[in-house]
Design an enzyme around this catalytic site. Sequence first.
Site, PDB file in Angstrom:
ATOM      1  N   GLN A 248      42.045 -30.728   2.257  1.00  0.00           N
ATOM      2  CA  GLN A 248      41.788 -31.353   0.955  1.00  0.00           C
ATOM      3  C   GLN A 248      41.525 -32.855   1.052  1.00  0.00           C
ATOM      4  O   GLN A 248      40.675 -33.386   0.345  1.00  0.00           O
ATOM      5  CB  GLN A 248      42.982 -31.113   0.024  1.00  0.00           C
ATOM      6  CG  GLN A 248      42.620 -30.157  -1.084  1.00  0.00           C
ATOM      7  CD  GLN A 248      43.823 -29.673  -1.865  1.00  0.00           C
ATOM      8  OE1 GLN A 248      44.962 -30.007  -1.546  1.00  0.00           O
ATOM      9  NE2 GLN A 248      43.571 -28.904  -2.889  1.00  0.00           N
TER      10      GLN A 248
ATOM     11  N   TYR B  14      34.065 -20.096  -4.160  1.00  0.00           N
ATOM     12  CA  TYR B  14      32.764 -20.412  -4.764  1.00  0.00           C
ATOM     13  C   TYR B  14      32.323 -19.289  -5.691  1.00  0.00           C
ATOM     14  O   TYR B  14      32.732 -18.142  -5.547  1.00  0.00           O
ATOM     15  CB  TYR B  14      31.704 -20.603  -3.679  1.00  0.00           C
ATOM     16  CG  TYR B  14      31.828 -21.928  -2.974  1.00  0.00           C
ATOM     17  CD1 TYR B  14      31.332 -23.076  -3.560  1.00  0.00           C
ATOM     18  CD2 TYR B  14      32.466 -22.032  -1.750  1.00  0.00           C
ATOM     19  CE1 TYR B  14      31.463 -24.301  -2.939  1.00  0.00           C
ATOM     20  CE2 TYR B  14      32.609 -23.255  -1.119  1.00  0.00           C
ATOM     21  CZ  TYR B  14      32.099 -24.379  -1.720  1.00  0.00           C
ATOM     22  OH  TYR B  14      32.238 -25.592  -1.105  1.00  0.00           O
TER      23      TYR B  14
ATOM     24  N   ASP C 185      37.856 -33.674   1.824  1.00  0.00           N
ATOM     25  CA  ASP C 185      36.852 -32.943   1.048  1.00  0.00           C
ATOM     26  C   ASP C 185      35.940 -33.892   0.271  1.00  0.00           C
ATOM     27  O   ASP C 185      36.198 -34.236  -0.881  1.00  0.00           O
ATOM     28  CB  ASP C 185      37.587 -31.979   0.102  1.00  0.00           C
ATOM     29  CG  ASP C 185      36.640 -31.074  -0.655  1.00  0.00           C
ATOM     30  OD1 ASP C 185      35.418 -31.268  -0.560  1.00  0.00           O
ATOM     31  OD2 ASP C 185      37.144 -30.180  -1.360  1.00  0.00           O
TER      32      ASP C 185
ATOM     33  N   ARG D 256      36.876 -25.777   2.589  1.00  0.00           N
ATOM     34  CA  ARG D 256      37.604 -26.299   1.422  1.00  0.00           C
ATOM     35  C   ARG D 256      38.957 -25.617   1.299  1.00  0.00           C
ATOM     36  O   ARG D 256      39.259 -24.913   0.337  1.00  0.00           O
ATOM     37  CB  ARG D 256      36.721 -26.154   0.204  1.00  0.00           C
ATOM     38  CG  ARG D 256      35.444 -26.945   0.456  1.00  0.00           C
ATOM     39  CD  ARG D 256      34.535 -26.964  -0.676  1.00  0.00           C
ATOM     40  NE  ARG D 256      34.920 -27.960  -1.653  1.00  0.00           N
ATOM     41  CZ  ARG D 256      34.273 -28.132  -2.800  1.00  0.00           C
ATOM     42  NH1 ARG D 256      33.260 -27.363  -3.087  1.00  0.00           N
ATOM     43  NH2 ARG D 256      34.652 -29.061  -3.638  1.00  0.00           N
TER      44      ARG D 256
ATOM     45  N   SER E 215      34.501 -32.680  -3.129  1.00  0.00           N
ATOM     46  CA  SER E 215      35.377 -32.874  -4.294  1.00  0.00           C
ATOM     47  C   SER E 215      35.418 -34.344  -4.704  1.00  0.00           C
ATOM     48  O   SER E 215      35.383 -34.662  -5.892  1.00  0.00           O
ATOM     49  CB  SER E 215      36.807 -32.401  -3.985  1.00  0.00           C
ATOM     50  OG  SER E 215      36.826 -31.004  -3.924  1.00  0.00           O
TER      51      SER E 215
HETATM   52  P1  NAD Z   1      30.226 -25.750  -7.358  1.00  0.00           P
HETATM   53  O1  NAD Z   1      29.678 -27.137  -7.407  1.00  0.00           O
HETATM   54  O2  NAD Z   1      29.758 -24.843  -6.280  1.00  0.00           O
HETATM   55  O3  NAD Z   1      29.930 -25.032  -8.761  1.00  0.00           O
HETATM   56  C1  NAD Z   1      30.359 -25.615  -9.989  1.00  0.00           C
HETATM   57  C2  NAD Z   1      30.901 -24.559 -10.907  1.00  0.00           C
HETATM   58  O4  NAD Z   1      29.824 -23.777 -11.442  1.00  0.00           O
HETATM   59  C3  NAD Z   1      31.859 -23.562 -10.259  1.00  0.00           C
HETATM   60  O5  NAD Z   1      33.096 -23.605 -10.937  1.00  0.00           O
HETATM   61  C4  NAD Z   1      31.150 -22.225 -10.435  1.00  0.00           C
HETATM   62  O6  NAD Z   1      32.059 -21.161 -10.644  1.00  0.00           O
HETATM   63  C5  NAD Z   1      30.316 -22.486 -11.680  1.00  0.00           C
HETATM   64  N1  NAD Z   1      29.222 -21.510 -11.900  1.00  0.00           N
HETATM   65  C6  NAD Z   1      28.369 -20.924 -11.028  1.00  0.00           C
HETATM   66  N2  NAD Z   1      27.517 -20.084 -11.674  1.00  0.00           N
HETATM   67  C7  NAD Z   1      27.812 -20.173 -12.999  1.00  0.00           C
HETATM   68  C8  NAD Z   1      27.288 -19.563 -14.188  1.00  0.00           C
HETATM   69  N3  NAD Z   1      26.294 -18.683 -14.151  1.00  0.00           N
HETATM   70  N4  NAD Z   1      27.868 -19.916 -15.356  1.00  0.00           N
HETATM   71  C9  NAD Z   1      28.881 -20.782 -15.442  1.00  0.00           C
HETATM   72  N5  NAD Z   1      29.424 -21.377 -14.364  1.00  0.00           N
HETATM   73  C10 NAD Z   1      28.895 -21.075 -13.151  1.00  0.00           C
HETATM   74  O7  NAD Z   1      31.816 -25.785  -7.382  1.00  0.00           O
HETATM   75  P2  NAD Z   1      32.814 -26.831  -6.750  1.00  0.00           P
HETATM   76  O8  NAD Z   1      33.258 -27.796  -7.723  1.00  0.00           O
HETATM   77  O9  NAD Z   1      32.215 -27.327  -5.477  1.00  0.00           O
HETATM   78  O10 NAD Z   1      34.039 -25.905  -6.404  1.00  0.00           O
HETATM   79  C11 NAD Z   1      33.842 -24.734  -5.621  1.00  0.00           C
HETATM   80  C12 NAD Z   1      35.144 -24.060  -5.293  1.00  0.00           C
HETATM   81  O11 NAD Z   1      35.856 -24.762  -4.298  1.00  0.00           O
HETATM   82  C13 NAD Z   1      36.077 -23.945  -6.464  1.00  0.00           C
HETATM   83  O12 NAD Z   1      36.732 -22.702  -6.400  1.00  0.00           O
HETATM   84  C14 NAD Z   1      37.083 -24.990  -6.243  1.00  0.00           C
HETATM   85  O13 NAD Z   1      38.297 -24.740  -6.890  1.00  0.00           O
HETATM   86  C15 NAD Z   1      37.188 -24.886  -4.734  1.00  0.00           C
HETATM   87  N6  NAD Z   1      37.781 -26.057  -4.179  1.00  0.00           N
HETATM   88  C16 NAD Z   1      38.836 -25.907  -3.330  1.00  0.00           C
HETATM   89  C17 NAD Z   1      39.442 -27.025  -2.808  1.00  0.00           C
HETATM   90  C18 NAD Z   1      40.588 -26.927  -1.880  1.00  0.00           C
HETATM   91  O14 NAD Z   1      41.399 -26.041  -1.977  1.00  0.00           O
HETATM   92  N7  NAD Z   1      40.669 -27.835  -0.941  1.00  0.00           N
HETATM   93  C19 NAD Z   1      38.969 -28.266  -3.093  1.00  0.00           C
HETATM   94  C20 NAD Z   1      37.881 -28.384  -3.950  1.00  0.00           C
HETATM   95  C21 NAD Z   1      37.284 -27.263  -4.475  1.00  0.00           C
END
Ligand code: NAD
Length: 360
Positions: free
Chosen positions: A122, A223, A125, A117, A128
């Site tokens: 992007q 993550y 992805d 990611r 996302s």
């Molecule tokens: P995910 O589905 O793994 O988790 C969802 C959310 O739950 C996350 O924000 C996580 O911090 C939160 N979480 C975990 N434990 C928790 C708790 N105990 N209480 C409250 N919240 C909690 O997350 P995602 O949407 O797949 O995103 C994962 C990461 O990937 C993020 O940092 C996101 O910004 C990043 N990302 C990067 C790109 C990129 O740069 N290409 C694209 C998409 C996502």
Amino acid sequence: MKLGIVKESRDPRVAIVPDTLSKLSALSVSVIMEAGAGDESFFSDNDYVGATVLSRDEVLKQADIIVTFNPLSQEEWKLVNQNAIMISQFAPFADAEAVPSLLKEGKKAFSMDMIPRTTLAQSMDVLSSMASIAGYQAVLVAAAKLPRYLPMLITAAGSIKPSKVLILGAGVAGLQAIATAKRLGAIVEVFDTRMAVKEEVQSLGGKFIEVEGAKDDKSAGGYAVEQTEEFLARQRAEVQARAIKSDIIITTAQVRGRKAPILLEKETVNQMRAGSVIIDLASSTGGNCELSKDNETIVVNGVTIIGNSQLPAQMPQDASFLYSNNVLNFLKTMVREGTLHADFNNEIIKGACITPELFV
Ligand code: NAD
């Protein structure tokens, strides 16, 4: 080079949409498809201009690349040409058998959900793409179920207070849920263990609730990391205070490769106002609500709890469009003039390939 698509079993989405065909053609890739592959996403065979419609078995036999949304069954792998590659979402994080089975059958596979990611990746992805739909849908499903308004209204017959929406986890799904709930006029409160999202939450109009002492690890690739039981107990208490005043709770909190943390306990649900709605998007990894059941809607003390990690399937046309674009962008990294050049020095290709042993 022939790319094959088939009708998904138990899923209305289709891996490639008609729009993508001309872009694949620019890579010298032609499409062969099972009749009716796009029907449930409302794309007819006639929309796939230039594609060849064949029987399912013929598609599997003739394709050089088979793209599916969900993996084919292992029985069908046997029909796939030995030199073909399969592109799907094999979810090796959740299914420990996925990679060993592919290796045993000698099937070359790329898993869209393993693409790193990074900024460069992007446009590929799929996590996302689907999470964003899930967050949007979660608010719409909850709003339709809620026996109350979301926005504040002042009418001749009396005033309506705005609903409160609590969002647990502000990743891609959570952020889209905040934006959607705000557009519908709700008051939105948000929890996340990653402080990095605080500003994003605030810029969408949500109130970010901080719980002291969350573990954050920059090396986890963005993550969340697993929290201590002591922190989670403190967090549950904070969540409870907000939850019992909420009309809708949308839970999205996940820790990659682990069971989802329990953030909403039975006692909390029991104290919520009757008619309130909980949507647990983390239900497939155990759920964030102690009571939620995956793929089920239950009612406890008048509170509806919907455990559903498959909400993007309820919006199949746009979900298919986004997946199709994600796959096209991934193929562009390794297909040149109708030939596959999988360069394992490329981080994206290396990350997505789950059977590198079969490429040496
Ligand atoms: P995910 O589905 O793994 O988790 C969802 C959310 O739950 C996350 O924000 C996580 O911090 C939160 N979480 C975990 N434990 C928790 C708790 N105990 N209480 C409250 N919240 C909690 O997350 P995602 O949407 O797949 O995103 C994962 C990461 O990937 C993020 O940092 C996101 O910004 C990043 N990302 C990067 C790109 C990129 O740069 N290409 C694209 C998409 C996502």
